[in-house]
Design a protein around this motif. Structure first.
Motif, PDB file in Angstrom:
ATOM      1  N   SER A   6       0.838  -1.202   0.000  1.00 40.93           N
ATOM      2  CA  SER A   6       0.000   0.000   0.000  1.00 40.93           C
ATOM      3  C   SER A   6       0.872   1.250   0.000  1.00 40.93           C
ATOM      4  CB  SER A   6      -0.952   0.012   1.197  1.00 40.93           C
ATOM      5  OG  SER A   6      -0.239   0.074   2.408  1.00 40.93           O
ATOM      6  N   ASN A   7       0.224   2.377  -0.189  1.00 38.18           N
ATOM      7  CA  ASN A   7       0.869   3.690  -0.305  1.00 38.18           C
ATOM      8  C   ASN A   7       1.760   3.751  -1.556  1.00 38.18           C
ATOM      9  OD1 ASN A   7       0.935   6.310   0.762  1.00 38.18           O
ATOM     10  ND2 ASN A   7       2.970   5.971   1.611  1.00 38.18           N
ATOM     11  N   LYS A  13       3.628   2.073 -12.347  1.00 35.73           N
ATOM     12  CA  LYS A  13       3.097   1.059 -13.273  1.00 35.73           C
ATOM     13  C   LYS A  13       3.351  -0.339 -12.701  1.00 35.73           C
ATOM     14  CE  LYS A  13       2.181   4.232 -16.310  1.00 35.73           C
ATOM     15  NZ  LYS A  13       0.905   4.877 -16.139  1.00 35.73           N
ATOM     16  N   GLU A  14       2.551  -1.304 -13.153  1.00 37.20           N
ATOM     17  CA  GLU A  14       2.694  -2.673 -12.662  1.00 37.20           C
ATOM     18  C   GLU A  14       4.080  -3.242 -12.927  1.00 37.20           C
ATOM     19  OE1 GLU A  14      -0.602  -4.991 -14.129  1.00 37.20           O
ATOM     20  OE2 GLU A  14      -1.966  -4.122 -12.640  1.00 37.20           O
ATOM     21  N   TYR A  15       4.665  -2.933 -14.084  1.00 37.12           N
ATOM     22  CA  TYR A  15       5.981  -3.482 -14.385  1.00 37.12           C
ATOM     23  C   TYR A  15       7.034  -2.947 -13.419  1.00 37.12           C
ATOM     24  CZ  TYR A  15       7.461   0.820 -16.810  1.00 37.12           C
ATOM     25  OH  TYR A  15       7.810   2.115 -17.101  1.00 37.12           O
ATOM     26  N   ILE A  32      -1.546  -3.809  -9.615  1.00 37.18           N
ATOM     27  CA  ILE A  32      -1.958  -2.585  -8.932  1.00 37.18           C
ATOM     28  C   ILE A  32      -3.467  -2.470  -9.116  1.00 37.18           C
ATOM     29  CG2 ILE A  32      -1.811  -0.072  -8.897  1.00 37.18           C
ATOM     30  CD1 ILE A  32       1.117  -0.342  -9.719  1.00 37.18           C
ATOM     31  N   VAL A  33      -4.181  -2.306  -8.020  1.00 34.39           N
ATOM     32  CA  VAL A  33      -5.639  -2.237  -8.060  1.00 34.39           C
ATOM     33  C   VAL A  33      -6.056  -0.869  -8.581  1.00 34.39           C
ATOM     34  CG1 VAL A  33      -7.749  -2.383  -6.675  1.00 34.39           C
ATOM     35  CG2 VAL A  33      -5.816  -3.892  -6.176  1.00 34.39           C
ATOM     36  N   THR A  34      -7.014  -0.884  -9.530  1.00 31.94           N
ATOM     37  CA  THR A  34      -7.494   0.360 -10.129  1.00 31.94           C
ATOM     38  C   THR A  34      -8.980   0.563  -9.850  1.00 31.94           C
ATOM     39  OG1 THR A  34      -7.909  -0.788 -12.213  1.00 31.94           O
ATOM     40  CG2 THR A  34      -5.789   0.342 -11.999  1.00 31.94           C
ATOM     41  N   ASP A  35      -9.403   1.792  -9.918  1.00 25.90           N
ATOM     42  CA  ASP A  35     -10.808   2.139  -9.755  1.00 25.90           C
ATOM     43  C   ASP A  35     -11.588   1.634 -10.964  1.00 25.90           C
ATOM     44  OD1 ASP A  35     -13.092   4.293 -10.395  1.00 25.90           O
ATOM     45  OD2 ASP A  35     -12.750   4.246  -8.230  1.00 25.90           O
ATOM     46  N   ARG A  36     -12.714   1.003 -10.726  1.00 28.67           N
ATOM     47  CA  ARG A  36     -13.511   0.442 -11.829  1.00 28.67           C
ATOM     48  C   ARG A  36     -14.020   1.490 -12.803  1.00 28.67           C
ATOM     49  NH1 ARG A  36     -17.537  -3.882  -8.987  1.00 28.67           N
ATOM     50  NH2 ARG A  36     -16.217  -3.828  -7.183  1.00 28.67           N
ATOM     51  N   ARG A  40      -8.069   4.623 -12.780  1.00 28.49           N
ATOM     52  CA  ARG A  40      -6.885   5.156 -12.105  1.00 28.49           C
ATOM     53  C   ARG A  40      -6.489   4.266 -10.932  1.00 28.49           C
ATOM     54  NH1 ARG A  40      -8.373  11.134 -10.747  1.00 28.49           N
ATOM     55  NH2 ARG A  40      -6.688  10.729  -9.287  1.00 28.49           N
ATOM     56  N   SER A  41      -5.202   4.285 -10.602  1.00 32.99           N
ATOM     57  CA  SER A  41      -4.670   3.511  -9.491  1.00 32.99           C
ATOM     58  C   SER A  41      -5.359   3.903  -8.190  1.00 32.99           C
ATOM     59  CB  SER A  41      -3.169   3.761  -9.353  1.00 32.99           C
ATOM     60  OG  SER A  41      -2.682   3.248  -8.130  1.00 32.99           O
ATOM     61  N   ARG A  42      -5.582   2.907  -7.320  1.00 35.77           N
ATOM     62  CA  ARG A  42      -6.139   3.179  -6.002  1.00 35.77           C
ATOM     63  C   ARG A  42      -5.030   3.247  -4.950  1.00 35.77           C
ATOM     64  NH1 ARG A  42     -11.064  -0.361  -4.596  1.00 35.77           N
ATOM     65  NH2 ARG A  42     -10.978   1.034  -2.811  1.00 35.77           N
ATOM     66  N   GLY A  43      -3.769   3.110  -5.383  1.00 30.64           N
ATOM     67  CA  GLY A  43      -2.645   3.289  -4.474  1.00 30.64           C
ATOM     68  C   GLY A  43      -2.231   2.050  -3.702  1.00 30.64           C
ATOM     69  N   PHE A  44      -2.759   0.890  -4.093  1.00 34.18           N
ATOM     70  CA  PHE A  44      -2.320  -0.346  -3.456  1.00 34.18           C
ATOM     71  C   PHE A  44      -2.352  -1.477  -4.468  1.00 34.18           C
ATOM     72  CE2 PHE A  44      -6.894  -0.444  -2.809  1.00 34.18           C
ATOM     73  CZ  PHE A  44      -7.245  -1.780  -2.965  1.00 34.18           C
ATOM     74  N   GLY A  45      -1.694  -2.575  -4.105  1.00 32.65           N
ATOM     75  CA  GLY A  45      -1.643  -3.699  -5.021  1.00 32.65           C
ATOM     76  C   GLY A  45      -1.164  -4.962  -4.335  1.00 32.65           C
ATOM     77  N   PHE A  46      -0.950  -6.000  -5.139  1.00 27.33           N
ATOM     78  CA  PHE A  46      -0.548  -7.307  -4.640  1.00 27.33           C
ATOM     79  C   PHE A  46       0.558  -7.871  -5.507  1.00 27.33           C
ATOM     80  CE2 PHE A  46      -4.909  -6.615  -3.381  1.00 27.33           C
ATOM     81  CZ  PHE A  46      -4.912  -7.016  -2.052  1.00 27.33           C
TER      82      PHE A  46
END
Length: 120
Positions: A6-7, A13-15, A32-36, A40-46
């Protein structure tokens, strides 16, 4: 191992996320999780990677600066099952009368809707 990050800077970018974690081992995926609606990026990912490599990456990258922001990196927790929303208990709103008064709006959760207002 599934890693929660997060943050993340919104411009990342994902890469870039993939490459950051690849320094510690083989990365299966980086998302990176994006707004549906806006995309745009939601600022967090996995990030998914091997257990030992993942533990090393978490230890090394948690609270480290990346693209101008301090990352929060931890093992991802299993997603909580939330109860499904039910719409069958909704009640309709009020009815208009023949003098031009409009009907109301439906209320949710067994609460009746608001009565109609004048349209004049």
């Amino acid at each position: 191992m599934n890693i929660f990050v997060s943050n993340i800077n919104y411009a990342t970018k994902e890469y870039e996320l993939h490459d950051l974690f690849a320094e510690f081992g083989d990365v299966s995926s980086a998302k990176i999780v994006t707004d549906r609606e806006t995309g745009r990026s939601r600022g967090f990912g996995f990030v998914e990677m091997g257990d030992e490599e993942g533990k090393q990456a978490i230890e090394a990258l948690n609270q480290k600066e990346f693209n101008g922001k301090t990352l929060n990196v931890s093992e991802a927790k299993p997603r909580e099952e939330k109860p499904r929303r039910s719409f069958d208990n909704n009640r309709g709103g009020g009815y208009g009368n023949n003098r031009g008064n409009g009907g109301g709006y439906g209320g949710g959760n067994n609460r009746g809707g608001n009565g109609g207002g004048n349209r004049w």
